[in-house]
Scaffold this motif. Structure first.
Motif, PDB file in Angstrom:
ATOM      1  N   ASP A  96      25.876  13.930  84.476  1.00 32.64           N
ATOM      2  CA  ASP A  96      27.237  14.029  83.961  1.00 32.64           C
ATOM      3  C   ASP A  96      27.399  15.072  82.858  1.00 32.64           C
ATOM      4  OD1 ASP A  96      28.126  12.105  85.729  1.00 32.64           O
ATOM      5  OD2 ASP A  96      27.811  10.450  84.341  1.00 32.64           O
TER       6      ASP A  96
ATOM      7  N   ARG B 187      26.603   4.477  84.670  1.00 34.24           N
ATOM      8  CA  ARG B 187      27.964   4.730  84.179  1.00 34.24           C
ATOM      9  C   ARG B 187      28.664   3.429  83.801  1.00 34.24           C
ATOM     10  NH1 ARG B 187      29.588   9.004  88.892  1.00 34.24           N
ATOM     11  NH2 ARG B 187      28.620  10.853  87.973  1.00 34.24           N
ATOM     12  N   LYS B 188      28.453   2.394  84.607  1.00 31.49           N
ATOM     13  CA  LYS B 188      29.048   1.082  84.284  1.00 31.49           C
ATOM     14  C   LYS B 188      28.515   0.561  82.960  1.00 31.49           C
ATOM     15  CE  LYS B 188      30.252  -1.103  88.606  1.00 31.49           C
ATOM     16  NZ  LYS B 188      29.852  -1.998  89.648  1.00 31.49           N
TER      17      LYS B 188
ATOM     18  N   LYS C 264      29.953   2.536  80.110  1.00 34.09           N
ATOM     19  CA  LYS C 264      31.342   2.139  79.880  1.00 34.09           C
ATOM     20  C   LYS C 264      31.404   0.841  79.076  1.00 34.09           C
ATOM     21  CE  LYS C 264      35.663   1.212  82.348  1.00 34.09           C
ATOM     22  NZ  LYS C 264      36.328   1.178  83.644  1.00 34.09           N
TER      23      LYS C 264
ATOM     24  N   LEU D 252      30.261   1.599  75.487  1.00 32.50           N
ATOM     25  CA  LEU D 252      31.299   2.292  74.723  1.00 32.50           C
ATOM     26  C   LEU D 252      32.434   1.340  74.349  1.00 32.50           C
ATOM     27  CD1 LEU D 252      31.543   5.692  76.608  1.00 32.50           C
ATOM     28  CD2 LEU D 252      30.771   5.342  74.255  1.00 32.50           C
ATOM     29  N   LYS D 253      32.749   0.458  75.273  1.00 32.09           N
ATOM     30  CA  LYS D 253      33.815  -0.510  75.012  1.00 32.09           C
ATOM     31  C   LYS D 253      33.451  -1.393  73.815  1.00 32.09           C
ATOM     32  CE  LYS D 253      36.806  -3.656  77.528  1.00 32.09           C
ATOM     33  NZ  LYS D 253      37.074  -4.279  78.811  1.00 32.09           N
TER      34      LYS D 253
ATOM     35  N   VAL E 199      36.521   0.904  72.720  1.00 26.90           N
ATOM     36  CA  VAL E 199      37.320   1.703  73.644  1.00 26.90           C
ATOM     37  C   VAL E 199      38.249   0.767  74.396  1.00 26.90           C
ATOM     38  CG1 VAL E 199      37.235   3.181  75.689  1.00 26.90           C
ATOM     39  CG2 VAL E 199      35.539   3.465  73.870  1.00 26.90           C
TER      40      VAL E 199
ATOM     41  N   TYR F 142      41.486   0.743  77.463  1.00 26.50           N
ATOM     42  CA  TYR F 142      41.973   1.495  78.613  1.00 26.50           C
ATOM     43  C   TYR F 142      43.425   1.139  78.884  1.00 26.50           C
ATOM     44  CZ  TYR F 142      36.966   1.980  79.126  1.00 26.50           C
ATOM     45  OH  TYR F 142      35.647   2.243  78.876  1.00 26.50           O
TER      46      TYR F 142
ATOM     47  N   LYS G 183      42.467   4.633  82.320  1.00 27.63           N
ATOM     48  CA  LYS G 183      42.109   5.799  81.509  1.00 27.63           C
ATOM     49  C   LYS G 183      41.986   5.374  80.052  1.00 27.63           C
ATOM     50  CE  LYS G 183      44.027   9.184  84.545  1.00 27.63           C
ATOM     51  NZ  LYS G 183      42.970   9.655  85.332  1.00 27.63           N
ATOM     52  N   VAL G 184      41.111   6.062  79.319  1.00 25.43           N
ATOM     53  CA  VAL G 184      40.917   5.760  77.902  1.00 25.43           C
ATOM     54  C   VAL G 184      42.222   6.034  77.173  1.00 25.43           C
ATOM     55  CG1 VAL G 184      39.691   6.442  75.805  1.00 25.43           C
ATOM     56  CG2 VAL G 184      38.460   6.289  77.970  1.00 25.43           C
TER      57      VAL G 184
END
Length: 182
Positions: A119, A147-148, A151, A154-155, A160, A162, A167-168
């Motif tokens: 990425d 990626r999951k 995510k 990050l959340k 984070v 959405y 979308k963020v």
């Protein structure tokens, strides 16, 4: 040509009723009915060879109806001004780059590596599969799982959030010495 006239005489009233019921507009129904008749005439001898002329006529009428709806969609008028976003503000996703490097170091080495290579550095999944001796499907699965997990991390770590489209929309960077609650 005689078979077109005969079939039309047998099914015209039924087709008209169908189109009027679908459109609620007699003039428009007549236009589409005429288009259907012209299509049958244009088919000429091929129309005469059809087993089920009625079904063909209804299919053409239905296709004309679909084409009409596709090209005449109703549009809503927007009342009032739309809120403007400041032109000098960077998107929220770009601001998330403050949180990403730290979050990557907190993932497992395997997850961090696959995200960094595919990425960030941009190598293809196929190249990653060759590099790691994986099947293409195995590499794809590994990337998706990483990626999951990123995510989710990050959340939790950057709070984070959405929007309804996934979308963020916003986040809160955490202080440099804190660890995420998971």
């Amino acid at each position: 040509m005689n078979c077109v006239i005969t079939a039309w005489a047998s099914h015209e009233a039924e087709l008209r009723h169908y189109l009027r019921r679908q459109l609620q507009d007699s003039a428009l129904a007549e236009d589409l009915l005429q288009d259907t008749f012209l299509k049958a005439l244009a088919e000429g001898s091929r129309f005469c060879q059809l087993e089920n002329r009625r079904a063909w006529l209804f299919r053409v009428a239905k296709n004309r109806l679909i084409d009409y709806h596709r090209t005449h969609k109703a549009h809503e008028t927007i009342v009032g001004d739309l809120p403007e976003s400041p032109a000098n503000e960077a998107p929220v996703v770009d601001d998330l780059s403050q949180c990403l490097p730290r979050a990557l170091t907190e993932l497992s080495p395997a997850d961090s590596e696959v995200i960094r290579l595919c990425d960030i550095e941009g190598i293809s999944q196929a190249e990653y599969a060759r590099l790691k001796g994986l099947s293409p499907a195995g590499a794809k699965s590994r990337i998706q799982r990483a990626r999951k997990r990123l995510k989710l991390h990050l959340k939790a770590a950057c709070q984070v959030r959405y929007d309804e489209n996934g979308k963020v929309c916003c986040f809160t960077p955490r202080p440099p010495d804190s660890t995420p609650k998971q």
